[in-house]
Enzyme design. Sequence first.
Site, PDB file in Angstrom:
ATOM      1  CE1 TYR A   1      11.014  -7.514 -21.732  1.00  0.00           C
ATOM      2  CE2 TYR A   1      10.792  -8.776 -23.769  1.00  0.00           C
ATOM      3  CZ  TYR A   1      11.255  -8.669 -22.464  1.00  0.00           C
ATOM      4  OH  TYR A   1      11.934  -9.697 -21.887  1.00  0.00           O
TER       5      TYR A   1
ATOM      6  CG  PHE B   1       0.896  -1.110  10.422  1.00  0.00           C
ATOM      7  CD1 PHE B   1       1.864  -1.151  11.405  1.00  0.00           C
ATOM      8  CD2 PHE B   1       1.269  -1.414   9.119  1.00  0.00           C
ATOM      9  CE1 PHE B   1       3.179  -1.483  11.104  1.00  0.00           C
ATOM     10  CE2 PHE B   1       2.576  -1.756   8.802  1.00  0.00           C
ATOM     11  CZ  PHE B   1       3.532  -1.783   9.801  1.00  0.00           C
TER      12      PHE B   1
ATOM     13  CG  HIS C   1      -6.115  -6.043  11.308  1.00  0.00           C
ATOM     14  ND1 HIS C   1      -6.194  -5.093  12.294  1.00  0.00           N
ATOM     15  CD2 HIS C   1      -4.852  -5.942  10.821  1.00  0.00           C
ATOM     16  CE1 HIS C   1      -5.053  -4.435  12.416  1.00  0.00           C
ATOM     17  NE2 HIS C   1      -4.216  -4.927  11.509  1.00  0.00           N
TER      18      HIS C   1
ATOM     19  CD  GLN D   1       2.916  -9.329   9.274  1.00  0.00           C
ATOM     20  OE1 GLN D   1       1.729  -9.264   9.568  1.00  0.00           O
ATOM     21  NE2 GLN D   1       3.879  -9.494  10.159  1.00  0.00           N
TER      22      GLN D   1
ATOM     23  NE  ARG E   1       5.180  -7.405 -19.386  1.00  0.00           N
ATOM     24  CZ  ARG E   1       5.989  -7.493 -18.324  1.00  0.00           C
ATOM     25  NH1 ARG E   1       5.503  -7.358 -17.093  1.00  0.00           N
ATOM     26  NH2 ARG E   1       7.278  -7.722 -18.491  1.00  0.00           N
TER      27      ARG E   1
ATOM     28  CE  LYS F   1      -1.901  -7.871   9.215  1.00  0.00           C
ATOM     29  NZ  LYS F   1      -0.478  -7.619   9.380  1.00  0.00           N
TER      30      LYS F   1
ATOM     31  NE  ARG G   1       5.366 -10.139 -12.063  1.00  0.00           N
ATOM     32  CZ  ARG G   1       6.285  -9.561 -12.846  1.00  0.00           C
ATOM     33  NH1 ARG G   1       5.919  -8.760 -13.834  1.00  0.00           N
ATOM     34  NH2 ARG G   1       7.567  -9.783 -12.654  1.00  0.00           N
TER      35      ARG G   1
ATOM     36  CG  ASP H   1      -5.998  -1.207   5.928  1.00  0.00           C
ATOM     37  OD1 ASP H   1      -5.894  -2.454   5.833  1.00  0.00           O
ATOM     38  OD2 ASP H   1      -5.052  -0.473   6.262  1.00  0.00           O
TER      39      ASP H   1
HETATM   40  C1  LIG Z   1      -4.197  -2.109   9.393  1.00  0.00           C
HETATM   41  C2  LIG Z   1      -3.075  -2.547   8.507  1.00  0.00           C
HETATM   42  N1  LIG Z   1      -3.028  -2.093   7.234  1.00  0.00           N
HETATM   43  C3  LIG Z   1      -2.044  -2.449   6.388  1.00  0.00           C
HETATM   44  C4  LIG Z   1      -1.042  -3.293   6.790  1.00  0.00           C
HETATM   45  C5  LIG Z   1       0.087  -3.592   5.848  1.00  0.00           C
HETATM   46  O1  LIG Z   1       0.191  -4.916   5.507  1.00  0.00           O
HETATM   47  P1  LIG Z   1       1.611  -5.541   5.083  1.00  0.00           P
HETATM   48  O2  LIG Z   1       2.393  -5.780   6.337  1.00  0.00           O
HETATM   49  O3  LIG Z   1       1.218  -6.816   4.400  1.00  0.00           O
HETATM   50  O4  LIG Z   1       2.262  -4.582   4.179  1.00  0.00           O
HETATM   51  C6  LIG Z   1      -1.050  -3.809   8.089  1.00  0.00           C
HETATM   52  C7  LIG Z   1       0.014  -4.733   8.545  1.00  0.00           C
HETATM   53  O5  LIG Z   1       0.189  -5.047   9.683  1.00  0.00           O
HETATM   54  C8  LIG Z   1      -2.071  -3.413   8.972  1.00  0.00           C
HETATM   55  O6  LIG Z   1      -2.105  -3.853  10.242  1.00  0.00           O
END
Ligand SMILES: Cc1ncc(COP(=O)(O)O)c(C=O)c1O
Length: 414
Positions: free
Chosen positions: A233, A97, A171, A194, A226, A197, A243, A168
Site C-alpha cells: 500500500y 483508429f 496491427h 483485441q 507502486r 487482431k 494489469r 502504434d
Molecule cells: C491502430 C490502432 N491503435 C490502437 C488500437 C487500440 O487497441 P485496443 O482495441 O486494444 O484498445 C487499435 C484497435 O483496433 C488500432 O487499430
Amino acid sequence: MNKPALLGGTPVLAKRPDHFTWPRPVDAAYEGLKRTLHSGIWGTLGPENERFASKYAAYCHTKHCLPVLNGTISLELIFRALDIGWGDEVIVSPYTFSASVHSIVLAGAMPVFADTDPETFTLSPASVEEHITPRTRAILGVHLGGRPFDFDAIDAIARKHSLILIEDAAHAHGSEWRSRRCGSLGRAGSFSFQASKNLSCGEGGAITTNDTALYEKLWSMHHNGRAYTQQGYDHPILGTDARLAEWQCAVLSAQMERLDGDIERRMRSASLLDREIENLPFLSACKKDERITRNSLHLYPFRYHSDRLGGLSRKLFLKALNAENVCFADEGYCDPIYRMQMLYTEDFARLTGRIFRDPSGELPGNELLASSEGCWLQHTTLLGSDEDILRIVEAAARIGKYAEELQRAFAQEV
Ligand SMILES: Cc1ncc(COP(=O)(O)O)c(C=O)c1O
C-alpha cells in the site's frame, strides 16, 4: 461470364469459407487456461504474465514487454510516462483508429495530424516535418495494417528535431523494417490483442521498449503507482490499474504458436494479390518497399478508382465484392478522424487547454483515401489457399465487367 451475385448471379463461392472465422484457438490455449484455473493465481503478475512478457519481448526484439489491458491504455501510459501532456503537441497519422488520438488527448496533449501517403496508407514524412512547431514533443506513427511506416525518414526527422518517436503497432505483430521488428524501432511500441487482431486474447495490449527506466516507470504506473516490483500500500507515483490477468497471458503465449505460420501465409497471399491486381485497372495495390522485410498484414489495403469503372461507387463495388463470399472488404477509415465530434467537445478543451482546429482540406492524401479510394481486406481473407486468393480477383473482374448494370440496378442506393 456469370453475373455478380448482387445482380442475381451465382456467387463465386456458395458460402464464406471457414478460414474467415476469427479468432481461432490453438490447442495449447486449453492447457494454459487449465494451468491458470488450478494455479491459485487468477489475478496478475504471476507465472503466465511473466512467461508471456518474456516471450513477446524476445519476439519483438526488445528488452522489455509490459502486458496491459488493451492497446489504448498502453498508448496513454506511454505518453504519461514520458511526461507528454499539457502544452505539448504530438504529430499523428490521421489514417488510424480513434485510440491513437484519444490517448494523446487523455494525456492532455494536442494531436496534430500530418498527411497520409495514399501509396502506403501511412504517415507522409514530408508532411510530418511541415507540422513541427516549437511545441512538438513526439511523433506517433501507425504501422497501418501491419505495414511499417517509413521508419528511415521519420526516425531521421525525429532525431533532427529532438522528438520522441512512438510506434502504434496495434496491427503489426511480427512486422519488420530492415529485419528489425516493429515495437523495437521507436522509444516504445504499443500493441493490441483485441479480438480481431492477429494475436488475440479477446481484450489485451502490451508495451515494448528497450529503455529500462521507462519500462520500470510504466510498470509502476500500470500497478497503481507502486514502486517497481513492489506490492502493498505504498504509492510513490500516480498510476492506475492496467494489469493484464493471467488468463489472457496464458492464451497469448499459446496463440503465439500460430503467428509466424499465419504471417507466411498472408505474405504469400498478398504478393499474389499485388501481382494479379495489376491486371485490374480500377484497383491499385500499395507501393512495394524492399525495406519492409516482413508484414503481419492485419489488413491488405488497396485503392479503388471509381472513375475507371464508369463512376461505380466504392460502397457499391465493395458490397458486390462481399456478396461473392470470397473476402471481407470494407472502406476502412472513411470518416476522417479530425472531423470526429470528440475533438470539438468541451472535454477536449478542458483536457488540452486548447481548441482543436479542423485541418480538412489541408491533408489531400488522407482525404483521397477516406472519401473515395481507400479500401482494405481483413487479414482472415489472406489465410486461404492461392486458389482462394485468385477467386477474389475473379470476383473483382466480374464486378468490373458488370459495373454499368450494377450502377443502373442500384442507382437509388448511391
Ligand atoms: C491502430 C490502432 N491503435 C490502437 C488500437 C487500440 O487497441 P485496443 O482495441 O486494444 O484498445 C487499435 C484497435 O483496433 C488500432 O487499430
